[in-house]
Design an enzyme around this catalytic site. Structure first.
Site, PDB file in Angstrom:
ATOM      1  N   ASP A 236       0.888  -1.175   0.000  1.00  0.00           N
ATOM      2  CA  ASP A 236       0.000   0.000   0.000  1.00  0.00           C
ATOM      3  C   ASP A 236       0.922   1.220   0.000  1.00  0.00           C
ATOM      4  OD1 ASP A 236      -1.558   2.175   0.616  1.00  0.00           O
ATOM      5  OD2 ASP A 236      -2.767   1.149   2.125  1.00  0.00           O
ATOM      6  N   THR A 262      -3.583   5.690  -2.707  1.00  0.00           N
ATOM      7  CA  THR A 262      -4.471   6.824  -2.959  1.00  0.00           C
ATOM      8  C   THR A 262      -3.822   7.648  -4.059  1.00  0.00           C
ATOM      9  OG1 THR A 262      -3.324   8.057  -1.240  1.00  0.00           O
ATOM     10  CG2 THR A 262      -5.395   6.998  -0.614  1.00  0.00           C
ATOM     11  N   ARG A 271      -8.737  13.363  -4.781  1.00  0.00           N
ATOM     12  CA  ARG A 271      -8.922  12.327  -3.765  1.00  0.00           C
ATOM     13  C   ARG A 271      -9.449  11.065  -4.434  1.00  0.00           C
ATOM     14  NH1 ARG A 271      -8.082  14.759   0.644  1.00  0.00           N
ATOM     15  NH2 ARG A 271      -8.281  12.849   1.816  1.00  0.00           N
TER      16      ARG A 271
END
Ligand code: DSN
Length: 453
Positions: A236, A262, A271
């Site tokens: 991640d 992200t 976002r």
């Protein structure tokens, strides 16, 4: 131009900003692109309350030093691409295979985003539909594991993320989570200890990639550990994605089986979430677990903005940006040490610093520091440090990141100034006069380094 405070009918008080004192004259609105100004005027006609809060937020961002390690300032192109006609469409499915008509341009947008993401990270597959990082992780867990499977990850108290196994999160609810930890003395990952833990736990999946770990991650070593125990390796890279894209941190490819991130932290996009892989079988599973497994209609306006951001990150200048983020983090770290603070792990290799406040002042907490600094126009977040004796809402640490200040064009000499401002506020015991003086200096500094527009 707007006429000013007198016709501002909003009753909303944005946090610590009196919106009634803000006007839309060229004299006192923050520098912004003409499209933003037109949008504010347009919104004001139908909803003055929302226009006022948007203006207040634009001013807040323009006039404060953003040091939250997971935040950044997007370009006007990225920001406006996220607010377009693309918001009006349902596009469940994937390009060429949708459950709705009229998706021609949405297919093009999603393909652009996917192809640019693949190029940026040097991999064969990208799914750009996850609404956020946690959603990307939900789909990744569902694709790689069955409920009840064992997962080995770093807990949130040591720098991990809540979606990597925190009890109340989906991850901790549906999977059997086992921890590895950072070394209690060096506060760094000890790969031999992680390997031993992996042999003990025999997990289905090992997760690396963190929210508050300031050091380089050795993805090759993690893959070797995963291979030894027959586990899947998930990286991640939400925090370091921009550094990876810009060549300032080693890539998780070819080591990780699956990579989630992200798009809005160091990567400086809208976002959202993103999943990457090189494995065709894994790719097929991920597509199914994002849609229809865990999401319905993709946010096509955000996907369009992701495409714009990925193109920006493919520019050679983004490599300079990524390198400068790290150089600035090291400079900020060195100055804070000079002021008497201790940095967890002794420093940083990436965009973030985890500051142990106690050597400077044994009574200083992260919660106090965050609050005092905000009053002075410096935005940070309290953060637990490894083995923190204080509760998560109090903490002995402060997490700082340099992605946003670097976007403004600040360099190492400004980092020295920023460290001095931080220390004056944190050393003042919350003195209001000190905060006010620093607030003025913060405004001046922000004025010299305006936001991208
Ligand atoms: N909450 C984010 C952070 O601040 O690190 C991670 O999702």
């Amino acid at each position: 131009m707007w006429t000013g405070a007198n016709d501002m009918t909003a009753t909303i008080h944005a946090h610590r900003f009196d919106v009634r004192s803000l006007t839309m004259t060229t004299k006192n609105h923050p520098p912004m692109d003409t499209l933003s100004l037109d949008l504010l005027r347009l919104i004001k006609q139908s909803d003055p309350d929302v226009a006022a809060l948007l203006q207040a937020e634009a001013a807040r961002q323009a006039e404060t030093l953003e040091l939250i390690a997971s935040e950044n300032h997007v370009s006007a192109s990225v920001m406006h691409a996220a607010g377009t006609w693309m918001t009006n469409k349902y596009a469940e499915g994937y390009p060429g295979k949708r459950y709705y008509g009229g998706c021609e341009h949405h297919d093009t947008a999603e393909d652009l985003a996917r192809n640019r993401a693949k190029k940026l990270f040097g991999c064969d597959y990208a799914n750009v539909q996850p609404h956020c990082g946690a959603n990307a992780n939900i789909a990744a867990f569902m694709a790689m594991c069955d409920p009840g499977d064992r997962i080995l990850s770093l807990p949130i108290k040591s720098g991990g993320h809540l979606s990597h196994g925190l009890k109340p999160n989906f991850s901790g609810t549906f999977y059997e989570i086992h921890d590895y930890d950072v070394d209690p003395d060096s506060e760094r990952l000890d790969y031999d200890v992680i390997a031993a833990r992996a042999h003990e736990v025999k997990p289905k999946m090992i997760i690396c990639g963190y929210s508050a770990y300031p050091r380089t991650i050795d993805f090759a070593r993690f893959r070797a550990i995963a291979d030894e125990v027959g586990a899947i390796l998930m990286a991640d890279i939400a925090h370091i994605a921009g550094l990876v894209a810009g060549g300032a941190h080693p890539s998780p490819f070819p080591h990780a089986h699956i990579v989630t991130t992200t798009t809005h932290k160091t990567l400086r996009g809208p976002r959202g979430g993103l999943i990457l892989s090189n494995d065709e079988e894994i790719a097929k599973k991920i597509d199914r677990k994002v849609f229809p497994g865990s999401q319905g209609g993709p946010l096509m306006h955000v996907i369009t903005a992701k495409a714009v951001a990925f193109r920006e990150a493919l520019e050679p200048s983004f490599r300079d940006y990524a390198a400068n983020v790290v150089t600035n983090a090291k400079a900020l770290a060195a100055s804070l040490v000079e002021h008497g603070y201790r940095l967890c792990t002794g420093g940083t290799d990436n965009h973030l610093l985890l500051v142990d406040l106690r050597p400077r002042d044994a009574d200083l907490t992260g919660a106090d520091a965050e609050q005092w600094l905000e009053t002075a126009g410096i935005v940070t977040n309290k953060n637990g440090i490894p083995n923190d004796p204080r509760k998560p809402m109090v903490t002995s640490g402060l997490r700082l990141g340099t992605a946003a200040l670097t976007t403004r064009g600040m360099g190492t000499s400004e980092m020295k100034v920023v460290a001095g401002l931080l220390d004056r506020v944190m050393g003042s015991q919350g003195d209001a006069a000190v905060a006010e003086t620093v607030r003025g200096e913060v405004r001046d500094l922000c004025g010299a380094f305006p936001l991208p527009h």
